[in-house]
Enzyme design. Sequence first.
Site, PDB file in Angstrom:
ATOM      1  N   THR A  84      -0.551 -30.928   1.311  1.00  0.00           N
ATOM      2  CA  THR A  84      -1.246 -29.652   1.186  1.00  0.00           C
ATOM      3  C   THR A  84      -0.544 -28.568   1.997  1.00  0.00           C
ATOM      4  O   THR A  84      -0.320 -27.455   1.519  1.00  0.00           O
ATOM      5  CB  THR A  84      -2.712 -29.785   1.644  1.00  0.00           C
ATOM      6  N   LYS A 140       3.487   1.087  18.650  1.00  0.00           N
ATOM      7  CA  LYS A 140       4.904   1.064  19.001  1.00  0.00           C
ATOM      8  C   LYS A 140       5.256   2.400  19.631  1.00  0.00           C
ATOM      9  O   LYS A 140       4.993   3.459  19.057  1.00  0.00           O
ATOM     10  CB  LYS A 140       5.774   0.823  17.765  1.00  0.00           C
ATOM     11  N   GLY A 189       0.741   6.826   2.138  1.00  0.00           N
ATOM     12  CA  GLY A 189       0.632   6.468   3.544  1.00  0.00           C
ATOM     13  C   GLY A 189       1.727   7.092   4.394  1.00  0.00           C
ATOM     14  O   GLY A 189       2.874   7.224   3.957  1.00  0.00           O
ATOM     15  N   TYR A 232       5.277  11.538  -6.276  1.00  0.00           N
ATOM     16  CA  TYR A 232       4.132  10.624  -6.315  1.00  0.00           C
ATOM     17  C   TYR A 232       2.961  11.338  -6.980  1.00  0.00           C
ATOM     18  O   TYR A 232       2.660  12.500  -6.666  1.00  0.00           O
ATOM     19  CB  TYR A 232       3.778  10.225  -4.888  1.00  0.00           C
ATOM     20  N   ASN A 253      -3.253  -0.961  13.602  1.00  0.00           N
ATOM     21  CA  ASN A 253      -4.668  -1.279  13.767  1.00  0.00           C
ATOM     22  C   ASN A 253      -4.992  -1.848  15.140  1.00  0.00           C
ATOM     23  O   ASN A 253      -6.060  -1.593  15.691  1.00  0.00           O
ATOM     24  CB  ASN A 253      -5.110  -2.269  12.687  1.00  0.00           C
ATOM     25  N   PHE A 293      -2.080  -2.537  17.600  1.00  0.00           N
ATOM     26  CA  PHE A 293      -0.979  -2.276  18.523  1.00  0.00           C
ATOM     27  C   PHE A 293      -0.315  -0.942  18.213  1.00  0.00           C
ATOM     28  O   PHE A 293      -0.453  -0.392  17.126  1.00  0.00           O
ATOM     29  CB  PHE A 293       0.056  -3.403  18.445  1.00  0.00           C
ATOM     30  N   ASP A 317       9.127  -2.836   2.984  1.00  0.00           N
ATOM     31  CA  ASP A 317       8.504  -2.993   4.299  1.00  0.00           C
ATOM     32  C   ASP A 317       7.603  -4.226   4.257  1.00  0.00           C
ATOM     33  O   ASP A 317       6.535  -4.212   3.644  1.00  0.00           O
ATOM     34  CB  ASP A 317       7.694  -1.743   4.643  1.00  0.00           C
ATOM     35  N   ASP A 350       3.186   5.820   6.885  1.00  0.00           N
ATOM     36  CA  ASP A 350       4.251   4.859   7.160  1.00  0.00           C
ATOM     37  C   ASP A 350       5.283   4.862   6.034  1.00  0.00           C
ATOM     38  O   ASP A 350       6.500   4.793   6.290  1.00  0.00           O
ATOM     39  CB  ASP A 350       3.668   3.457   7.364  1.00  0.00           C
ATOM     40  N   ARG A 351       4.826   4.995   4.810  1.00  0.00           N
ATOM     41  CA  ARG A 351       5.757   5.046   3.669  1.00  0.00           C
ATOM     42  C   ARG A 351       6.559   6.345   3.692  1.00  0.00           C
ATOM     43  O   ARG A 351       7.751   6.353   3.370  1.00  0.00           O
ATOM     44  CB  ARG A 351       4.989   4.889   2.361  1.00  0.00           C
TER      45      ARG A 351
END
Length: 243
Positions: free
Chosen positions: A172, A13, A94, A87, A9, A11, A117, A96-97
């Site tokens: 707290t 890589k 996703g 699935y 979102n 950055f 992850d 990434d998955r």
Amino acid sequence: MNLVIDVGNSFVKLAVFKSSTLEYKEVVAVDDIITNINALKERYPSVKRAIISSVGTLRKEDVETIKASFDVMILDTKVKLPFKNLYATPKTLGVDRIALVCASVDQFKDHNVLIIDAGTCITYDFITKNNEYMGGAISPGLRMRYKSLNNLTANLPLLESEIPENIVGNSTNTSIHSGVVYGILKEIDGVIDEYNTKYQGLTVILTGGDANFLSKQLKSSIFANSNFLLEGLNYMLQYNSSE
């Protein structure tokens, strides 16, 4: 050589692989992606292919600029996969998955593998030794839990992640750290235990931005690999370029 581009979102890589070996990795701002890719082109002129995985938003003009320099593969749910996807809603899985499961196929063939992850969300993905992807789970990540306590209550502060010294919080702040961190640790250990009761010889991979923070606190035996997703993307590019 391959260029791997993993867009989040805020950055990106960027990683350069020679075959299956990671040669270079850096994290850059989304707005600076082209400047940094141009620098990588000069540093690694033998890079010819690239893969883009995006869970964020990459500008169309940036994608076209990258395509002008490399033979580009865009990772989505339509690409050829090295596993059987069971699935129930494959179009919602996703990217990434998908990349994480691909890394497990490449590195742990013929194993029951659970990939965890630990990032913005904690995702659990399971693939059997028969190369069948079954699905997994999604739960709030470390920072999301800290932020939700602050955002959804009137008086609780927003804290930075910290390993609690004691499960019994005596203030707290220490109570928040205990609740968030021990909550995640017990969740992960509990999920691993549950999978171990159902699947023999389970291999567990822990990756993501919070993997190093969490790995030493877990009681379960795991492989911690912060580059697992990048390795999966590189394997996907190789797998889809082999024909």
